[in-house]
Scaffold this motif. Structure first.
Motif, short mmCIF file in Angstrom:
data_model
loop_
_atom_site.label_atom_id
_atom_site.label_comp_id
_atom_site.label_asym_id
_atom_site.label_seq_id
_atom_site.Cartn_x
_atom_site.Cartn_y
_atom_site.Cartn_z
N ALA A 161 7.72 3.26 -33.41
CA ALA A 161 8.44 4.53 -33.29
C ALA A 161 7.71 5.62 -34.05
O ALA A 161 7.58 6.76 -33.56
N MET A 162 7.20 5.31 -35.24
CA MET A 162 6.46 6.29 -36.03
C MET A 162 5.21 6.76 -35.32
O MET A 162 4.92 7.96 -35.22
N ALA A 163 4.44 5.81 -34.78
CA ALA A 163 3.18 6.17 -34.11
C ALA A 163 3.44 7.00 -32.86
O ALA A 163 2.74 8.01 -32.61
N LEU A 164 4.41 6.61 -32.05
CA LEU A 164 4.71 7.35 -30.83
C LEU A 164 5.18 8.77 -31.15
O LEU A 164 4.87 9.72 -30.43
N ASN A 165 5.92 8.92 -32.24
CA ASN A 165 6.43 10.24 -32.62
C ASN A 165 5.30 11.21 -32.98
O ASN A 165 5.48 12.42 -32.90
N TYR A 166 4.13 10.69 -33.36
CA TYR A 166 3.02 11.55 -33.74
C TYR A 166 2.41 12.30 -32.56
O TYR A 166 1.57 13.17 -32.76
N THR A 167 2.82 11.99 -31.34
CA THR A 167 2.23 12.66 -30.18
C THR A 167 2.89 14.00 -29.88
O THR A 167 2.53 14.66 -28.91
N TRP A 168 3.83 14.45 -30.72
CA TRP A 168 4.54 15.69 -30.40
C TRP A 168 3.59 16.89 -30.36
O TRP A 168 3.78 17.82 -29.56
N ALA A 169 2.55 16.89 -31.18
CA ALA A 169 1.61 18.02 -31.18
C ALA A 169 0.86 18.11 -29.85
O ALA A 169 0.59 19.20 -29.35
N LEU A 170 0.51 16.95 -29.27
CA LEU A 170 -0.14 16.94 -27.96
C LEU A 170 0.84 17.41 -26.89
O LEU A 170 0.47 18.18 -25.99
N ALA A 171 2.09 16.96 -26.99
CA ALA A 171 3.10 17.39 -26.03
C ALA A 171 3.28 18.89 -26.07
O ALA A 171 3.43 19.55 -25.04
N MET A 172 3.23 19.47 -27.28
CA MET A 172 3.39 20.91 -27.42
C MET A 172 2.24 21.66 -26.75
O MET A 172 2.44 22.69 -26.11
N ALA A 173 1.02 21.14 -26.89
CA ALA A 173 -0.14 21.79 -26.28
C ALA A 173 -0.01 21.81 -24.76
O ALA A 173 -0.33 22.82 -24.11
N PHE A 174 0.48 20.72 -24.18
CA PHE A 174 0.61 20.66 -22.72
C PHE A 174 1.80 21.50 -22.23
O PHE A 174 1.71 22.16 -21.19
N LEU A 175 2.91 21.47 -22.97
CA LEU A 175 4.09 22.24 -22.56
C LEU A 175 3.87 23.74 -22.73
O LEU A 175 4.55 24.55 -22.08
N ALA A 176 2.94 24.13 -23.60
CA ALA A 176 2.66 25.56 -23.80
C ALA A 176 2.07 26.20 -22.56
O ALA A 176 2.11 27.43 -22.40
N VAL A 177 1.54 25.40 -21.65
CA VAL A 177 0.95 25.95 -20.42
C VAL A 177 2.02 26.59 -19.54
O VAL A 177 1.93 27.78 -19.22
N PRO A 178 3.09 25.86 -19.15
CA PRO A 178 4.11 26.52 -18.33
C PRO A 178 5.03 27.46 -19.10
O PRO A 178 5.54 28.43 -18.55
N ILE A 179 5.26 27.17 -20.40
CA ILE A 179 6.25 27.95 -21.16
C ILE A 179 5.66 29.24 -21.70
O ILE A 179 6.27 30.32 -21.60
N LEU A 180 4.48 29.18 -22.30
CA LEU A 180 3.86 30.35 -22.92
C LEU A 180 2.70 30.91 -22.11
O LEU A 180 2.10 31.90 -22.51
N GLY A 181 2.37 30.26 -21.00
CA GLY A 181 1.27 30.75 -20.18
C GLY A 181 -0.10 30.51 -20.79
O GLY A 181 -1.07 31.20 -20.42
N GLN A 182 -0.20 29.58 -21.73
CA GLN A 182 -1.49 29.30 -22.34
C GLN A 182 -2.32 28.40 -21.43
O GLN A 182 -1.81 27.75 -20.52
#
Length: 304
Positions: free
Chosen positions: A98-119
């Motif tokens: 659970a700890m290791a999987l939770n560390y991927t949030w920063a990668l998820a943010m980078a990918f989600l920033a494409v549709p949400i923030l137009g990055q």
């Protein structure tokens, strides 16, 4: 400047040291109570602690008058949705997974920033994501990478769901100008009544003994409270945010060691391989970012 940086590093190390204990604290606490019960108790403790800090800084008047429109939805995401998903994952999976999987949030943010923030994604972002999520696959399959039958599919879904909620929370808060402590207290002020209603309609409020109380108080004080304050102090005092942000890479090995020594979890080879891939992807993502001026970085961290 050097003195401020030294103090910032100490604050940052303190926050990382506390965060390194939370995987163990979650597993110990969940041995006594359900994820919802732990969430309610920890939120109550954290809300009270942050209220004291807001009062001491003279911000309570501001907190009572401003920012509740943002808090109305932000509080439902953090603490309610995020921690219920996270604690649910810890309840079903070994703490190390659970700890290791939770560390991927920063990668998820980078990918989600494409549709949400137009990055736009760079090639390095894509490569970092492929490396990190290959680590997720190794952990989720416990090393049987050609076998799609996960050991605990729901636990993996809960862990990955928590990373998506956490990433969305920070992205949607990109324009949140509330002071960090005020934002945290308001979010808990919204989330705590919701959790109380869920408790009353569900399992009810039960006494599980002093050990359970101590575990829940520890989670509320340190994971949700003091570590947050120390990290904010570190970010605001350091000359370059990367100096303290890189400290977070110290947390996983310490967390694994504590899970082994305190909880008695044997460290799976698949966890070590997967965690190395995840941290490698995160490190690659950070490496590509050019240093920004302190004011801009601090503003960004405060918004987050």
């Amino acid at each position: 400047m050097q003195q401020d940086d030294r103090r910032a590093m100490l604050f940052g190390l303190g926050a990382v040291a506390l965060w390194s204990t939370v995987a163990t604290a979650f597993k110990v606490a969940l041995g006594y109570m359900t994820p919802l019960e732990l969430m309610w108790l920890a939120s109550l403790v954290s809300w009270a602690l942050i209220a004291v800090l807001v009062l001491r800084q003279g911000l309570m008047g501001h907190a009572l008058r401003h920012g509740w429109r943002t808090a109305a939805w932000a509080g439902l995401m953090n603490p309610v949705a995020y921690y219920l998903l996270l604690f649910g994952a810890y309840d079903r999976l070994p703490g190390q997974e659970a700890m290791a999987l939770n560390y991927t949030w920063a990668l998820a943010m980078a990918f989600l920033a494409v549709p949400i923030l137009g990055q736009r994604l760079t090639r390095t972002d894509v490569l970092a994501g492929l490396i990190a999520y290959s680590g997720v696959w190794v952990i989720a399959t416990r090393g049987a990478v050609l076998d799609v039958a996960f050991a605990d599919p729901l636990g993996v879904v809960l862990a990955m769901g928590s990373t998506l909620v956490w990433a969305l929370y920070w992205l949607l808060n990109a324009r949140d100008h509330r002071p960090p402590l005020v934002a945290q207290w308001q979010n808990f002020s919204i989330g705590l009544p919701v959790l109380t209603l869920l408790m009353l309609w569900g399992p009810g409020i039960a006494w599980h003994g002093w050990a359970a109380l101590g575990a829940g108080v520890y989670v509320g004080l340190f994971e949700m409270g003091i570590a947050f304050v120390l990290w904010q102090l570190a970010v605001h005092k350091v000359s370059r945010t990367a100096k303290v942000s890189n400290l977070i890479f110290l947390s996983p090995p310490v967390s694994l060691m504590l899970l082994y020594l305190v909880v008695g979890e044997p460290i799976l080879p698949s966890t070590l391989v997967g965690l190395l891939l995840i941290l490698g992807g995160l490190g690659l993502q950070q490496w590509q970012k050019s240093p920004a001026p302190k004011a801009r970085q601090n503003d960004s961290q405060q918004d987050n």
